[in-house]
Write a protein that holds these residues in place. Structure first.
Motif, short mmCIF file in Angstrom:
data_model
loop_
_atom_site.label_atom_id
_atom_site.label_comp_id
_atom_site.label_asym_id
_atom_site.label_seq_id
_atom_site.Cartn_x
_atom_site.Cartn_y
_atom_site.Cartn_z
N HIS A 209 7.89 5.43 -18.53
CA HIS A 209 8.82 6.08 -17.59
C HIS A 209 9.98 5.20 -17.15
N ASN A 210 9.90 3.91 -17.45
CA ASN A 210 10.94 2.97 -17.03
C ASN A 210 11.08 2.91 -15.51
N THR A 211 10.00 3.23 -14.81
CA THR A 211 9.95 3.09 -13.35
C THR A 211 8.59 2.52 -12.97
N ASN A 212 8.54 1.87 -11.83
CA ASN A 212 7.32 1.23 -11.37
C ASN A 212 6.51 2.22 -10.52
N PRO A 213 5.31 2.58 -10.93
CA PRO A 213 4.54 3.57 -10.16
C PRO A 213 4.12 3.07 -8.78
N VAL A 214 4.09 1.75 -8.59
CA VAL A 214 3.75 1.22 -7.27
C VAL A 214 4.77 1.68 -6.23
N ASP A 215 6.01 1.93 -6.67
CA ASP A 215 7.03 2.40 -5.74
C ASP A 215 6.69 3.76 -5.14
N ILE A 216 5.87 4.55 -5.82
CA ILE A 216 5.48 5.87 -5.33
C ILE A 216 4.66 5.75 -4.05
N ILE A 217 3.86 4.72 -3.95
CA ILE A 217 2.98 4.56 -2.78
C ILE A 217 3.40 3.42 -1.87
N ARG A 218 4.43 2.69 -2.23
CA ARG A 218 4.76 1.43 -1.55
C ARG A 218 4.96 1.61 -0.04
N ASP A 219 5.81 2.55 0.36
CA ASP A 219 6.13 2.69 1.78
C ASP A 219 4.91 3.13 2.59
N GLU A 220 4.18 4.12 2.08
CA GLU A 220 3.00 4.62 2.78
C GLU A 220 1.94 3.53 2.89
N LEU A 221 1.73 2.81 1.80
CA LEU A 221 0.73 1.75 1.79
C LEU A 221 1.13 0.61 2.72
N LYS A 222 2.40 0.27 2.75
CA LYS A 222 2.87 -0.81 3.61
C LYS A 222 2.64 -0.48 5.08
N GLU A 223 2.93 0.76 5.47
CA GLU A 223 2.73 1.18 6.85
C GLU A 223 1.26 1.05 7.26
N VAL A 224 0.37 1.48 6.38
CA VAL A 224 -1.06 1.39 6.65
C VAL A 224 -1.50 -0.07 6.69
N TRP A 225 -0.98 -0.87 5.75
CA TRP A 225 -1.41 -2.25 5.61
C TRP A 225 -1.03 -3.09 6.81
N GLU A 226 0.14 -2.85 7.34
CA GLU A 226 0.64 -3.68 8.42
C GLU A 226 -0.07 -3.42 9.74
N LYS A 227 -0.81 -2.32 9.84
CA LYS A 227 -1.56 -2.08 11.06
C LYS A 227 -3.07 -2.24 10.86
N GLY A 228 -3.47 -2.62 9.63
CA GLY A 228 -4.88 -2.81 9.33
C GLY A 228 -5.28 -4.27 9.40
N ASP A 229 -6.54 -4.56 8.98
CA ASP A 229 -7.03 -5.94 9.05
C ASP A 229 -6.73 -6.75 7.79
N ARG A 230 -6.20 -6.10 6.76
CA ARG A 230 -5.74 -6.76 5.52
C ARG A 230 -6.86 -7.43 4.74
N LYS A 231 -8.08 -7.02 4.98
CA LYS A 231 -9.20 -7.53 4.21
C LYS A 231 -9.31 -6.76 2.90
N VAL A 232 -9.56 -7.47 1.82
CA VAL A 232 -9.73 -6.88 0.50
C VAL A 232 -11.06 -7.36 -0.07
N TYR A 233 -11.81 -6.44 -0.66
CA TYR A 233 -13.11 -6.77 -1.23
C TYR A 233 -13.15 -6.33 -2.69
N PHE A 234 -13.69 -7.20 -3.54
CA PHE A 234 -13.90 -6.87 -4.94
C PHE A 234 -15.40 -6.94 -5.24
#
Length: 244
Positions: A209-234
């Motif tokens: 597509h010559n576009t980055n799919p992360v851009d589709i969720i970037r703004d929504e994810l950033k808003e959630v991330w900045e008010k969360g605890d930022r913990k990531v588990y694998f």
């Protein structure tokens, strides 16, 4: 095996999560002699670097020279370009052979034949990897949508082995029971999106597509991330065995 990662080799080295020391120590504790180890499809050399503190010499191979150009440098690590299924190593060479987050790309029959050739009779073979990350509930909802719906059609078929926690890969070894491991990080938003951009499905999407799919969720994810605890588990995947 496929090379899905040369394109983003620099990002791969920067953003891919490492493995916890306790898991590496567990694997090494199963090894009788700590002379030679081999990390197959080493990528950016994460596991090779961790093993270098335990073994006299660590060999590490990959099909991608670009990946090796970004790999960790240690005096006792020797890198080489070769496939997993065909190496130049002597018979019965290694006390430990590891594969991290890569075995699902291999020709299983050819690779296991090679393992049986180059692993010492009392050596250890370990497959490791990690599943889909999880975090807080709001971010998880966005990430799951990104994984299944946006990038879902762009994953290679082999990805299913990771979704199945490596339980469905062939494993022709005397297998050990192992403890469960989880990797935990605190990530800034840039680390999270940088990691997402290393996904092979993201690169396939960009190519088409010559576009980055992360851009589709970037703004929504950033808003959630900045008010969360930022913990990531694998959730970590591990299978350990010896020659039959």
């Amino acid at each position: 095996m496929k090379d899905n990662f040369s394109t983003q080799a620099g990002q791969y080295a920067k953003f891919r999560p490492s493995y916890p020391q306790e898991m590496i120590e567990y694997i090494v504790s199963q090894v009788k002699n700590r002379e030679l180890a081999l990390d197959v499809a080493t990528g950016n050399g994460q596991v090779a670097a961790l093993l270098s503190g335990y073994f006299t010499k660590v060999f590490a191979n990959d099909i991608s020279q670009k990946q090796l150009d970004n790999a960790a440098k240690k005096e006792n690590i020797i890198y080489s370009v070769s496939s997993a299924e065909k190496t130049e190593f002597d018979d019965n060479s290694f006390d430990l052979i590891t594969v991290a987050q890569a075995i699902h790309w291999f020709d299983f029959d050819a690779f296991y034949k090679e393992v049986y050739r180059i692993l010492k009779p009392d050596g250890i073979f370990a497959v490791m990897g990690y599943g889909l990350l999880y975090t807080n509930a709001e971010a998880d909802k966005i990430l799951r949508h990104f994984y299944e719906d946006i990038t879902g059609p762009y994953w290679d078929p082999e990805r299913r082995y990771l979704d199945e926690n490596y339980t469905t890969i062939p494993f022709p070894f005397n297998e050990q029971e192992i403890p469960r491991f989880v990797n935990e990080f605190t990530w800034e938003f840039e680390q999270l999106t940088g990691y997402l951009e290393t996904w092979s499905a993201v690169q396939h999407y960009i190519k088409e597509h010559n576009t980055n799919p992360v851009d589709i969720i970037r703004d929504e994810l950033k808003e959630v991330w900045e008010k969360g605890d930022r913990k990531v588990y694998f959730p970590l995947l591990l299978r350990v065995g010896q020659l039959k």
